[in-house]
Enzyme design. Structure first.
Site, PDB file in Angstrom:
ATOM      1  N   GLU A  89      82.977  80.051  50.734  1.00 18.62           N
ATOM      2  CA  GLU A  89      84.133  80.928  50.565  1.00 18.62           C
ATOM      3  C   GLU A  89      83.746  82.403  50.688  1.00 18.62           C
ATOM      4  O   GLU A  89      84.494  83.207  51.249  1.00 18.62           O
ATOM      5  CB  GLU A  89      84.816  80.665  49.226  1.00 18.62           C
ATOM      6  CG  GLU A  89      85.433  79.288  49.116  1.00 18.62           C
ATOM      7  CD  GLU A  89      86.558  79.065  50.116  1.00 18.62           C
ATOM      8  OE1 GLU A  89      87.364  79.984  50.325  1.00 18.62           O
ATOM      9  OE2 GLU A  89      86.620  77.955  50.687  1.00 18.62           O
ATOM     10  N   LYS A  92      83.180  83.068  54.325  1.00 16.73           N
ATOM     11  CA  LYS A  92      84.491  83.150  54.973  1.00 16.73           C
ATOM     12  C   LYS A  92      85.067  84.554  54.785  1.00 16.73           C
ATOM     13  O   LYS A  92      85.605  85.142  55.727  1.00 16.73           O
ATOM     14  CB  LYS A  92      85.452  82.105  54.395  1.00 16.73           C
ATOM     15  CG  LYS A  92      86.836  82.126  55.026  1.00 16.73           C
ATOM     16  CD  LYS A  92      87.899  81.472  54.166  1.00 16.73           C
ATOM     17  CE  LYS A  92      87.662  79.990  53.965  1.00 16.73           C
ATOM     18  NZ  LYS A  92      88.792  79.358  53.210  1.00 16.73           N
ATOM     19  N   HIS A 145      81.242  73.955  40.586  1.00 18.91           N
ATOM     20  CA  HIS A 145      82.015  73.350  41.665  1.00 18.91           C
ATOM     21  C   HIS A 145      81.120  72.557  42.599  1.00 18.91           C
ATOM     22  O   HIS A 145      81.375  71.390  42.896  1.00 18.91           O
ATOM     23  CB  HIS A 145      82.770  74.427  42.445  1.00 18.91           C
ATOM     24  CG  HIS A 145      83.735  73.863  43.443  1.00 18.91           C
ATOM     25  ND1 HIS A 145      83.339  73.426  44.696  1.00 18.91           N
ATOM     26  CD2 HIS A 145      85.067  73.650  43.377  1.00 18.91           C
ATOM     27  CE1 HIS A 145      84.388  72.959  45.344  1.00 18.91           C
ATOM     28  NE2 HIS A 145      85.451  73.089  44.569  1.00 18.91           N
ATOM     29  N   GLU A 176      81.088  68.670  43.357  1.00 22.47           N
ATOM     30  CA  GLU A 176      81.004  68.381  44.781  1.00 22.47           C
ATOM     31  C   GLU A 176      79.647  68.704  45.389  1.00 22.47           C
ATOM     32  O   GLU A 176      79.545  68.964  46.592  1.00 22.47           O
ATOM     33  CB  GLU A 176      82.103  69.154  45.532  1.00 22.47           C
ATOM     34  CG  GLU A 176      83.513  68.751  45.104  1.00 22.47           C
ATOM     35  CD  GLU A 176      84.589  69.496  45.861  1.00 22.47           C
ATOM     36  OE1 GLU A 176      84.262  70.185  46.852  1.00 22.47           O
ATOM     37  OE2 GLU A 176      85.770  69.385  45.472  1.00 22.47           O
ATOM     38  N   VAL A 205      87.505  80.407  37.235  1.00 24.55           N
ATOM     39  CA  VAL A 205      88.729  80.017  36.542  1.00 24.55           C
ATOM     40  C   VAL A 205      88.595  78.592  36.011  1.00 24.55           C
ATOM     41  O   VAL A 205      87.950  77.753  36.624  1.00 24.55           O
ATOM     42  CB  VAL A 205      89.971  80.110  37.460  1.00 24.55           C
ATOM     43  CG1 VAL A 205      90.139  81.508  38.001  1.00 24.55           C
ATOM     44  CG2 VAL A 205      89.888  79.115  38.602  1.00 24.55           C
ATOM     45  N   HIS A 209      89.801  71.593  38.295  1.00 26.42           N
ATOM     46  CA  HIS A 209      88.557  70.872  38.041  1.00 26.42           C
ATOM     47  C   HIS A 209      88.261  70.811  36.540  1.00 26.42           C
ATOM     48  O   HIS A 209      87.831  69.765  36.023  1.00 26.42           O
ATOM     49  CB  HIS A 209      87.388  71.537  38.766  1.00 26.42           C
ATOM     50  CG  HIS A 209      87.373  71.272  40.242  1.00 26.42           C
ATOM     51  ND1 HIS A 209      87.403  69.999  40.778  1.00 26.42           N
ATOM     52  CD2 HIS A 209      87.316  72.111  41.304  1.00 26.42           C
ATOM     53  CE1 HIS A 209      87.368  70.069  42.100  1.00 26.42           C
ATOM     54  NE2 HIS A 209      87.326  71.344  42.439  1.00 26.42           N
TER      55      HIS A 209
END
Length: 265
Positions: A89, A92, A145, A176, A205, A209
């Site tokens: 991210e 990106k 994450h 993941e 945050v 999840h």
């Protein structure tokens, strides 16, 4: 007219409660630290942006936010991510922002939470302020994450840093990536004295999840899987953005980016 701005870029969340407690709290801290700059918001997750749009809420992606700043007369922008690591991210964000670099007189990029070696120790110390005192029968399990990106190694380094700071009761797993729940459970079982596990998200945050994969009522949540193994559990669903000491780290990264850009000009 907004000549100077901070663009706070987050992965995003569709959970309004945690958006306010984490992302909005970080943005408010940036606004207080940079009173001469307007603070604007952008999300990188297309999935989150589409979900919010379907609910009637528009939030800019990075190109839209930068276009909006240019249209408003902005010439100097500090782009500060609220991402935890230099993963997909964040890259990106860099890719989407790069075409705009020449259109601003100044554009600086703050680093994510975990980048340089000192960032890990800083985050560890910030989180240790909120951790309970160590007990021989209790472990703290953080859920990150996780990613297939090479930056996923940040989680193992973060756990090592906790141990080096004296918190050998901390274990980190990811949803993941590696280490996953299985590896985290194995490390818990290597400590036969541990009978209680405190579950916490290692995410900006405490959204989907945290609420479902970590603490949910479904049999495959980490909480339920640990209870099936005989552990007593407690869940502390506090996103990283809720800790003042962590918000201060994002502010410091933005300040360092601003200073480096000024020195380069």
């Amino acid at each position: 007219m907004t000549e100077r701005a901070v663009l706070a870029v987050s992965f995003g969340t569709s959970h309004r409660d945690t958006l306010e407690k984490n992302i909005a709290a970080i943005e408010a801290e940036l606004a207080a630290a940079f009173p001469e700059r307007a603070v604007r918001r952008a999300f990188t997750s297309g999935m989150i942006l589409r979900k919010l749009a379907g609910e009637g809420t528009h939030i800019d992606n990075v190109p839209q936010a930068l276009e909006r700043l240019l249209a408003g007369g902005c010439t100097d922008v500090v782009v500060q991510p609220t991402h935890v690591m230099n993963g997909e991210e964040y890259h990106k964000l860099l890719t989407q922002a790069e075409p705009y670099r020449a259109r601003f007189a100044r554009m600086a990029f703050g680093r994510p939470l975990l980048t340089a070696a000192e960032d890990y120790a800083a985050l560890g110390r910030a989180l240790m302020e909120a951790l309970p005192a160590q007990r021989a029968d209790t472990a703290v399990l953080y859920m990150g994450h996780g990613s297939e990106h090479q930056a996923n190694s940040a989680y193992a380094l973060m756990e090592y840093t906790f141990h080096d700071l004296g918190r050998k009761d901390v274990v980190i797993g990811t949803v993941e990536g590696y280490p996953g729940f299985g590896e985290a459970l194995r490390r818990l079982k290597e400590r036969p004295q541990v009978r209680r596990v405190e579950l916490r998200p290692l995410m900006t945050v405490a959204g989907d999840h945290a609420k479902n994969d970590l603490a949910g009522d479904e049999e495959d949540s980490w909480r339920r899987r640990l209870e099936a193994e005989g552990y007593e559990t407690a869940c502390v669903l506090t996103g990283l953005g809720e800790y003042p000491a962590v918000r201060a780290l994002f502010v410091e990264h933005a300040r360092q980016a601003e200073q480096l850009q000024a020195e380069a000009c």
